[in-house]
Design an enzyme around this catalytic site. Structure first.
Site, short mmCIF file in Angstrom:
data_model
loop_
_atom_site.label_atom_id
_atom_site.label_comp_id
_atom_site.label_asym_id
_atom_site.label_seq_id
_atom_site.Cartn_x
_atom_site.Cartn_y
_atom_site.Cartn_z
N GLU A 318 -0.08 7.18 10.19
CA GLU A 318 -0.11 6.53 11.51
C GLU A 318 0.32 7.50 12.59
OE1 GLU A 318 2.03 2.72 13.59
OE2 GLU A 318 1.18 2.42 11.60
N HIS A 347 -0.33 10.13 -17.03
CA HIS A 347 -1.25 9.30 -17.81
C HIS A 347 -2.21 8.58 -16.87
CE1 HIS A 347 1.29 9.95 -21.36
NE2 HIS A 347 2.29 9.87 -20.51
N LYS A 451 -5.89 -4.44 16.17
CA LYS A 451 -5.37 -5.75 16.55
C LYS A 451 -6.31 -6.46 17.51
CE LYS A 451 -0.46 -4.56 15.99
NZ LYS A 451 0.83 -4.39 16.69
#
Length: 526
Positions: A318, A347, A451
């Site tokens: 950000e 793994h 937003k």
């Protein structure tokens, strides 16, 4: 990799029992000389920032998260006083909760529900994972960190019958962040269904005079703590945002603040070769050509640091993911961050890191102390911790032998002090790197754009409901409804919204499945 190169590029900071090893980054011998003007300028810019310079010209605000762990650095006596008083108020409130002086409707608070999004959740989640001990912590912590109804149901199921002893902390600077507001409304609904007053169990962390601040006052919440406009969400863990949950969880917030303060002092050193944050930023610049060409893989070899990579995703991405530089040029800057923990990764995706596409550099985090107390031998004279270090060292060599570069950070333990150090280290490294690539690391126009786009989507949803309600019983395809609304360019969006509404019981909308799928029709019945 030679021993001489290791000695030259291993920085040990004895007072912090902290080390940074950049010897396995293959920068040329003249790299530091070529970068000296840039990093010197970055250090000077940081000094001005800490002095109260306006870092966000478009918002007209300072950036002062460094003052949180040393209030004396704040540029005015008023700010210094407010920081100190807030810290003391947090400690006092936590003490009253723990002693039972402040109780819920069913007795002493035993559970803590944190409601927030982004930095208001990622920081507290990381710190809880790093420092928490369910067997001894004074409160059990839960999170609403999304607007996913099923996710909230899962949390509420664990709190069923316990809401009267659950304290809710709602964190939102403006009070208008949809995810946090939705979580708050869902929590209020859950408390009401249980026959309880939410305000008797609620705390707000918000801006003074915000929507949330006013809501908390009107509904007689227990207390409120401030969120200052000079602290961004991703750098708020050492503000009330992070300190309130940490103090309520019984963590050593003084230790966190001290660790950050001491790391700040080390990362102010003007000789960048002895400044770990400056060296980190320089290595990021080297590894990515100053243009984000490689990803940053965070590999902590400690379960308690498992969420550190998620925390750093927001802090780094950000802060650095910007379209424009400070001169208005289009640059599309940023560094992608991902990671998990060792040796689990061996793994999982270490196979690709070693043998696959070379589009990353790694950062190993080594923790010297295995556990409190002695460890049993699991094989001959080896402990589980010996194996963990062996896997870390082996993986680092396996990568380097294939030409994959890495940085190693070494700390003594996972304590409040260490967590504070790591937070401060990366906060300043991000600031330095932003200066190196000439971008503003302290604003987030992309987040604000997201937003606004979400708000437009909700407006379109309402237009759909209004249009169908005006013609009850009449069925429309997505294309027909888009034409009806004059939104032909948004037909796909309208289709997605219709399908979602039809799938949820609280929507009075029915779907008539068509063939092919886009001939499906939707209606609100009479």
């Amino acid at each position: 990799m030679s021993w001489d190169r290791f000695k030259e590029h291993y920085l040990f900071v004895e007072p912090l029992d902290f080390a940074l090893d950049i010897s396995r980054m293959n920068f040329a011998d003249d790299f530091f000389d070529s970068m000296k003007p840039k990093i010197d300028a970055a250090i000077a810019a940081m000094e001005a920032l800490e002095g109260g310079a306006i870092a966000n010209p478009d918002e007209g605000r300072m950036v002062g998260h460094y003052w949180l762990r040393n209030a004396s650095l704040a540029p005015t006596p008023e700010l210094q006083k407010e920081i100190a008083e807030t810290e003391q108020a947090i400690k006092d409130f936590a003490a009253k909760i723990h002693s039972g002086e402040i109780q819920g409707s069913a007795g002493k608070f035993e559970n803590l529900l944190c409601i927030g999004i982004g930095g208001s959740a990622l920081g507290p989640e990381f710190v809880n994972q790093a420092l928490g001990n369910p067997a001894s912590d004074p409160m059990h912590i839960f999170f609403f960190d999304n607007t996913d109804p099923n996710g909230m149901d899962k949390v509420l199921a664990q709190l069923d019958g316990k809401l009267g002893q659950t304290l809710a902390v709602v964190t939102s600077k403006s009070g208008g962040t949809p995810e946090t507001r939705n979580g708050m409304v869902e929590a209020e609904s859950a408390w009401a269904k249980a026959g309880l007053q939410f305000g008797q169990h609620a705390v707000a962390i918000t801006g003074v005079g915000s929507k949330l601040d006013k809501h908390a006052v009107e509904n007689s919440w227990l207390t409120r703590f401030p969120m200052w406009d000079w602290v961004g969400g991703r750098t708020s863990e050492l503000a009330a945002v992070g300190l309130v949950p940490a103090a309520l969880s019984g963590f050593d917030i003084d230790g966190m603040l001290l660790g950050a303060k001491e790391m700040d002092a080390v990362t102010r050193v003007k000789d960048f070769k002895h400044n770990p944050a400056a060296l980190l930023a320089l290595m990021w610049y080297y590894a990515t050509d100053g243009a984000g060409k490689k990803d940053m893989v965070i590999l902590p070899y400690k379960d308690r640091l498992e969420l550190f990579s998620r925390y750093l995703q927001q802090l780094v991405m950000e802060s650095l993911g910007k379209e424009l530089d400070l001169d208005g040029n289009t640059v599309h800057q940023g560094i992608a961050v991902y990671g998990n923990k060792g040796s689990t990764d061996q793994h999982a995706y270490v196979q690709q890191l070693r043998d696959g596409v070379l589009n990353f550099f790694a950062t190993f985090i080594e923790v010297h102390t295995d556990r409190e107390g002695p460890s049993p031998s699991v094989e001959a004279d080896f402990t589980s911790g010996d194996f963990l270090q062996g896997f870390y060292l082996g993986t680092r060599d396996a990568l380097y032998n294939q030409g994959r570069e890495s940085i190693t950070i070494t700390v003594k333990d996972v304590s409040a002090h260490t967590v504070g150090m790591l937070i401060a280290l990366y906060e300043r490294a991000v600031g330095f790197y932003g200066s190196l690539v000439n971008i503003n690391a302290y604003h987030q126009p992309g987040v604000e754009a997201g937003k606004k786009a979400a708000a437009i989507t909700l407006e379109t949803r309402q237009k759909i409901v209004d249009a169908l309600s005006a013609k009850p019983g009449e069925a429309f395809t997505a294309e027909q409804l888009a034409a009806e609304l004059g939104l032909e360019s948004q037909t796909e969006l309208i289709f997605k919204l219709l399908d979602h509404m039809a799938a949820n019981q609280n929507r009075p909308l029915r779907k008539l499945v068509g063939e092919p799928f886009y001939e499906s029709k939707y209606l609100i019945e009479r």
